[in-house]
Structure formats: structure tokens, C-alpha cells
Design a protein around this motif. Sequence first.
Motif, PDB file in Angstrom:
ATOM      1  N   ALA A  37       0.370  -1.205  -0.106  1.00  0.00           N
ATOM      2  CA  ALA A  37      -0.363   0.215  -0.107  1.00  0.00           C
ATOM      3  C   ALA A  37       1.035   0.653   0.638  1.00  0.00           C
ATOM      4  CB  ALA A  37      -1.348   0.177   1.281  1.00  0.00           C
ATOM      5  N   GLU A  90      -6.070   5.204   6.913  1.00  0.00           N
ATOM      6  CA  GLU A  90      -6.415   4.121   5.980  1.00  0.00           C
ATOM      7  C   GLU A  90      -6.529   5.045   4.654  1.00  0.00           C
ATOM      8  OE1 GLU A  90      -9.784   2.632   7.740  1.00  0.00           O
ATOM      9  OE2 GLU A  90      -8.773   1.062   8.708  1.00  0.00           O
ATOM     10  N   GLY A  93     -11.199   2.553   3.368  1.00  0.00           N
ATOM     11  CA  GLY A  93     -11.078   1.822   4.352  1.00  0.00           C
ATOM     12  C   GLY A  93     -10.105   0.422   4.305  1.00  0.00           C
ATOM     13  N   GLU A  94      -8.864   0.422   3.596  1.00  0.00           N
ATOM     14  CA  GLU A  94      -7.351  -0.634   3.912  1.00  0.00           C
ATOM     15  C   GLU A  94      -6.744   0.932   4.230  1.00  0.00           C
ATOM     16  OE1 GLU A  94      -7.559  -3.710   3.179  1.00  0.00           O
ATOM     17  OE2 GLU A  94      -9.256  -3.565   2.645  1.00  0.00           O
ATOM     18  N   PRO A  95      -5.998  -0.550   5.808  1.00  0.00           N
ATOM     19  CA  PRO A  95      -4.675   0.641   5.728  1.00  0.00           C
ATOM     20  C   PRO A  95      -3.680   0.445   5.338  1.00  0.00           C
ATOM     21  CG  PRO A  95      -4.906  -1.930   6.848  1.00  0.00           C
ATOM     22  CD  PRO A  95      -5.943  -1.647   5.852  1.00  0.00           C
TER      23      PRO A  95
END
Length: 304
Positions: A37, A90, A93-95
Motif C-alpha cells: 500500500a 486508511e 477503508g484499507e490500512p
Amino acid sequence: MRDGGSADEQSAVRVLQLGGVRFTYVVDGALAMVPGAFFPAIPAAYWTEHPEVLDAKGRVTASAGGLLVERDGRSLLVDAGLGVATDPVEIGGEPVAFSDSGALPDTLTALGHKPEDIEAVAFTHLHVDHTGWAFVDGRKFFPAATYLVAAQEWAPHGRGELIPGAPGRAEVIEPLAGTHQVIGDGDEVFPGVHALVTPGHSPGHTSYVIEAGEQRVIAFGDVFHIPAQITHPDWPSLPDVDAAGVLAARRRIVEELERPGAIGFGIHFGDQAFGRVRRGTDGLLRWEPVEAEAVLPAPRVLGD
């Protein structure tokens, strides 16, 4: 306490003494980035082949804080940590990253310093993890300090633009508007300390070259987030705003780091914040950690 740290550990509070100048990594807290990410362009195979750079949960370990520079009884702080922060960052919605921060005041106290001892705070850039202790309840946390910001970094904030990664306007940007001093490329911002404006990660990201006798320390902020980016300068980080600028900044900083007597300070390089850049027989550059005395253990450690 051992002097050699590891890239997969949060940094201890470490001291490097060079040419009459004392450099201390004043650690504020622990960070951990989700590799895919935060570094979306780095091939997944790299992480598989280099598990030693990840923690037990497969995250990239880092720290936040500031570099305290002491010379002739005067003190400069490069960056002001993340501040009190324990919530994950986030996107969709994703870390993207995790933190456990807020120890910088206690770290300063343990080192025998008070906030009013700091004569100047030089910001590499105005992101949340570098401005966390600039203000508390609208007041300067370092009351006697001159706050130094590159004109190029301040300009979009002064126009009211919202910059990715920036702290809240009410908490930092607005109080900073009336209290900072603008600096430019090449300026001597403190005795023996010169600014190198290295935009790319942010509009006016600034590195600092600190002379220490025959040696010098280059605090390069977020020009590089991890040592692997020194070997692979084409690997960006998620918060970078200008890819071409990042490449130019990295070339400039590597040129500085390859000069004789140069030591780098990578604020997010885990427990290997101080190091040199070496070119191998394969022609590739690599980060070679420099031993620095651990005077205090890491003040915060993210649990496994």
C-alpha cells in the motif's frame, strides 16, 4: 546497550558525535507501513526476497521524531515528530500505515532538555509525521524557537491549498502562518547548517547539510523512506506528489552522500538512521549503517 541496530526494529534514541557537534535522534514513536500500500511500485518479489526488512506482521518498520543538533551550547531540531497518534492511516477503508507515537517530550526530558532549550526548528516538510509537536493547543511547543520552512513548501499552504499528508490547518498551518521564517535553497539557517530544497515528495521538501569538522551529516527527510530506494531510486512512495521531482531530489542527495566524509540521516530507516552510501562492485548504491550510541531504548514499539 548495543550500538548496531536493525532495519526491522523501531529506532532507539541514538547519538552520533562528530567534530564538536552532537547529533541525537529524538524518537517520538513507532511506525509500520503496509508494503504493497505504501510502496505500490515495489515488486512483491522484493519483499519475499528480503524478509529481514519486515517485522513479524510483514510490515515495513520505521520511526518518527526529530534530529537534535547541538553545537557550542546551541540547539537546532530538524522536524518535530508525529505527535500523539495511535490510529491506523486508511485509504479506501484499507490500512496503509500504523503508529504508536507521542513520546518526544519525554524523550527530550530524558536527554536533559526542555522545549525552551531549542533555538530553531527546521522542517523538512509540512506533513503530519514531521510537524506533530510544532504546536499544542495553538501555542508553539518550542516557545523560544524560530520555525524554519522553505518558501516553496509554504507557498501552497499560504494560498489555502489542501496538500496531501499535511496536518490540520487549525492545528498547525494557521498558527504557523504567523510564526515561521521562510528559507531558500543554499541558505545557512543555523551555524554550519545549510538548506537544500529538494522538492518532489512535497512542494518544497527541504534537506539539511550540517557541517561537523571535516565531516557532514545530511538530514534528507523523506527523499528516501527506506534504504532500498537508494539502490532503486525509481521506487516511489505513496505520498510523493511529483515523481520527476523525487528522482531529481534523490540524484542531488546521492551526490551529497557520495562526497568524502558524508553521513546520512534517514529519519524513517528503522534502527539504522545514520549511515553512508556505498557503491558496490555491481555499480549499485547501498545504505551502510554507521554505529551510533543507543542512549535510550525505543520509546514506543508496535506490538506483534
